[in-house]
Design a protein around this motif. Sequence first.
Motif, PDB file in Angstrom:
ATOM      1  N   SER A 129     -21.887   1.424  -7.629  1.00  0.00           N
ATOM      2  CA  SER A 129     -22.203   0.028  -7.835  1.00  0.00           C
ATOM      3  C   SER A 129     -21.471  -0.307  -9.633  1.00  0.00           C
ATOM      4  N   GLY A 130     -21.803   0.588 -10.018  1.00  0.00           N
ATOM      5  CA  GLY A 130     -21.478   0.432 -11.660  1.00  0.00           C
ATOM      6  C   GLY A 130     -20.022   0.285 -12.050  1.00  0.00           C
ATOM      7  N   ALA A 131     -19.266   0.740 -10.899  1.00  0.00           N
ATOM      8  CA  ALA A 131     -17.781   0.788 -11.239  1.00  0.00           C
ATOM      9  C   ALA A 131     -17.476  -0.642 -10.550  1.00  0.00           C
ATOM     10  N   ARG A 132     -17.806  -1.319  -9.921  1.00  0.00           N
ATOM     11  CA  ARG A 132     -17.325  -2.401  -9.186  1.00  0.00           C
ATOM     12  C   ARG A 132     -16.926  -3.425 -10.110  1.00  0.00           C
ATOM     13  N   PRO A 133     -17.799  -3.794 -11.023  1.00  0.00           N
ATOM     14  CA  PRO A 133     -17.351  -4.674 -12.088  1.00  0.00           C
ATOM     15  C   PRO A 133     -16.040  -4.358 -12.652  1.00  0.00           C
ATOM     16  N   ASP A 134     -15.909  -3.132 -13.018  1.00  0.00           N
ATOM     17  CA  ASP A 134     -14.491  -2.932 -13.876  1.00  0.00           C
ATOM     18  C   ASP A 134     -13.396  -3.136 -12.765  1.00  0.00           C
ATOM     19  N   VAL A 135     -13.641  -2.844 -11.450  1.00  0.00           N
ATOM     20  CA  VAL A 135     -12.392  -3.119 -10.462  1.00  0.00           C
ATOM     21  C   VAL A 135     -12.094  -4.637 -10.407  1.00  0.00           C
ATOM     22  N   GLU A 136     -13.182  -5.316 -10.550  1.00  0.00           N
ATOM     23  CA  GLU A 136     -13.233  -6.716 -10.651  1.00  0.00           C
ATOM     24  C   GLU A 136     -12.500  -7.300 -11.675  1.00  0.00           C
ATOM     25  N   ARG A 137     -12.779  -6.877 -12.798  1.00  0.00           N
ATOM     26  CA  ARG A 137     -12.107  -7.189 -13.930  1.00  0.00           C
ATOM     27  C   ARG A 137     -10.580  -6.891 -14.113  1.00  0.00           C
ATOM     28  N   VAL A 138     -10.269  -5.583 -13.455  1.00  0.00           N
ATOM     29  CA  VAL A 138      -8.780  -5.381 -13.386  1.00  0.00           C
ATOM     30  C   VAL A 138      -8.165  -6.329 -12.451  1.00  0.00           C
ATOM     31  N   ARG A 139      -8.600  -6.687 -11.476  1.00  0.00           N
ATOM     32  CA  ARG A 139      -8.066  -7.924 -10.703  1.00  0.00           C
ATOM     33  C   ARG A 139      -7.909  -9.222 -11.240  1.00  0.00           C
ATOM     34  N   GLU A 140      -8.994  -9.567 -11.980  1.00  0.00           N
ATOM     35  CA  GLU A 140      -8.793 -10.827 -12.731  1.00  0.00           C
ATOM     36  C   GLU A 140      -7.833 -10.767 -13.894  1.00  0.00           C
ATOM     37  N   ILE A 141      -7.634  -9.649 -14.752  1.00  0.00           N
ATOM     38  CA  ILE A 141      -6.431  -9.404 -15.708  1.00  0.00           C
ATOM     39  C   ILE A 141      -5.062  -9.455 -14.846  1.00  0.00           C
ATOM     40  N   TRP A 142      -4.857  -8.710 -13.926  1.00  0.00           N
ATOM     41  CA  TRP A 142      -3.537  -8.611 -13.270  1.00  0.00           C
ATOM     42  C   TRP A 142      -3.222  -9.791 -12.808  1.00  0.00           C
ATOM     43  N   SER A 143      -4.375 -10.504 -11.910  1.00  0.00           N
ATOM     44  CA  SER A 143      -4.062 -12.044 -11.331  1.00  0.00           C
ATOM     45  C   SER A 143      -3.631 -12.754 -12.370  1.00  0.00           C
ATOM     46  N   GLU A 180      -5.719  -7.531  -3.242  1.00  0.00           N
ATOM     47  CA  GLU A 180      -4.990  -8.771  -2.542  1.00  0.00           C
ATOM     48  C   GLU A 180      -3.438  -8.202  -2.533  1.00  0.00           C
ATOM     49  N   PRO A 181      -2.697  -8.941  -1.668  1.00  0.00           N
ATOM     50  CA  PRO A 181      -1.390  -8.515  -1.475  1.00  0.00           C
ATOM     51  C   PRO A 181      -0.387  -8.504  -2.886  1.00  0.00           C
ATOM     52  N   GLU A 182      -0.541  -9.348  -3.534  1.00  0.00           N
ATOM     53  CA  GLU A 182       0.271  -9.473  -4.786  1.00  0.00           C
ATOM     54  C   GLU A 182      -0.134  -8.341  -5.920  1.00  0.00           C
ATOM     55  N   LEU A 183      -1.297  -8.224  -5.812  1.00  0.00           N
ATOM     56  CA  LEU A 183      -1.931  -6.946  -6.613  1.00  0.00           C
ATOM     57  C   LEU A 183      -1.447  -5.413  -5.990  1.00  0.00           C
ATOM     58  N   GLU A 184      -1.485  -5.366  -4.776  1.00  0.00           N
ATOM     59  CA  GLU A 184      -0.781  -4.242  -4.143  1.00  0.00           C
ATOM     60  C   GLU A 184       0.661  -3.967  -4.574  1.00  0.00           C
ATOM     61  N   ALA A 185       1.307  -5.187  -4.545  1.00  0.00           N
ATOM     62  CA  ALA A 185       2.536  -5.263  -4.648  1.00  0.00           C
ATOM     63  C   ALA A 185       3.064  -4.871  -6.042  1.00  0.00           C
ATOM     64  N   TYR A 186       2.156  -5.088  -7.131  1.00  0.00           N
ATOM     65  CA  TYR A 186       2.214  -4.645  -8.402  1.00  0.00           C
ATOM     66  C   TYR A 186       2.095  -3.253  -8.523  1.00  0.00           C
ATOM     67  N   ILE A 187       1.105  -2.736  -7.917  1.00  0.00           N
ATOM     68  CA  ILE A 187       0.857  -1.293  -7.960  1.00  0.00           C
ATOM     69  C   ILE A 187       1.997  -0.571  -7.261  1.00  0.00           C
ATOM     70  N   ASP A 188       2.750  -1.188  -6.304  1.00  0.00           N
ATOM     71  CA  ASP A 188       3.916  -0.466  -5.673  1.00  0.00           C
ATOM     72  C   ASP A 188       5.020  -0.458  -6.789  1.00  0.00           C
ATOM     73  N   ARG A 189       5.173  -1.739  -7.397  1.00  0.00           N
ATOM     74  CA  ARG A 189       6.345  -1.812  -8.398  1.00  0.00           C
ATOM     75  C   ARG A 189       6.001  -0.707  -9.591  1.00  0.00           C
ATOM     76  N   ILE A 190       4.669  -0.466 -10.058  1.00  0.00           N
ATOM     77  CA  ILE A 190       4.453   0.354 -11.138  1.00  0.00           C
ATOM     78  C   ILE A 190       4.704   1.797 -10.437  1.00  0.00           C
ATOM     79  N   LEU A 191       4.461   2.133  -9.364  1.00  0.00           N
ATOM     80  CA  LEU A 191       4.568   3.594  -8.923  1.00  0.00           C
ATOM     81  C   LEU A 191       6.110   3.893  -8.532  1.00  0.00           C
ATOM     82  N   ASP A 192       6.926   2.677  -8.423  1.00  0.00           N
ATOM     83  CA  ASP A 192       8.246   2.903  -7.951  1.00  0.00           C
ATOM     84  C   ASP A 192       8.951   2.754  -9.155  1.00  0.00           C
ATOM     85  N   TRP A 193       8.266   2.384 -10.292  1.00  0.00           N
ATOM     86  CA  TRP A 193       9.126   2.350 -11.765  1.00  0.00           C
ATOM     87  C   TRP A 193       9.741   3.643 -12.001  1.00  0.00           C
TER      88      TRP A 193
END
Length: 217
Positions: A129-143, A180-193
């Motif tokens: 549970s302690g890490a979930r706010p960090d994951v949510e913050r990453v979502r917010e920043i990327w979005s 979310e799909p747009e964030l998964e697409a961003y991860i794909d873009r980074i890993l394919d960079w």
Amino acid sequence: MTQATLTISSKNYSSWSLRGWLLCKMSGLDFREEPVDPTDADVRQELLLLSPTVRVPRLTHGKVQVWDTLAIAGYLNECFPEAKLYPEDIVARAHCRAVSGEMHAGFYNLRSALPMNIKARHERFKIFSGARPDVERVREIWSECLETYGGPFLFGPATMADAMFAPVCTRLRTYAVTLEPELEAYIDRILDWAPMKEWIAGALAEPEEIEELEVEF
């Protein structure tokens, strides 16, 4: 000026080494890698305690020695302004610095719960549970960044912010964190960079185990 040297640790485990290496690649700096022994005390501090303040990665460029990823980014931006490690627009540049600094200084629970391990894949992984706010913050920043600046990277073209968040992309894939799909697409873009594909190939070629590392994580 003579060829630069970047001292790094494990390509599979070291998120800070990845960030410094990406920044050097993005700048166009001519450098060679100098791996250090993973049993070195400073390296183990970086890998096991997840500290951003040890002297790995360390860039040696002529008489200059600089460590800490934000300091490396600042130095490379001064040497190679044409690489545009920061956005040109002053508002976007301030935003880029802010989210990069936030990544540098925070997200400790995410680092602890989801340590970087490029080789690993966990189809089911319970995030404490302690890490979930960090994951949510990453979502917010990327979005926010992708919506504001239109992609394909966080601030349009690739900047230091993408280098700072690239290890997070590997973590979220390693531990099957669904976004979310747009964030998964961003991860794909980074890993394919292209530079990321080069780093990942190096990580996959490393020995299977760093002694005691898995236990101490």
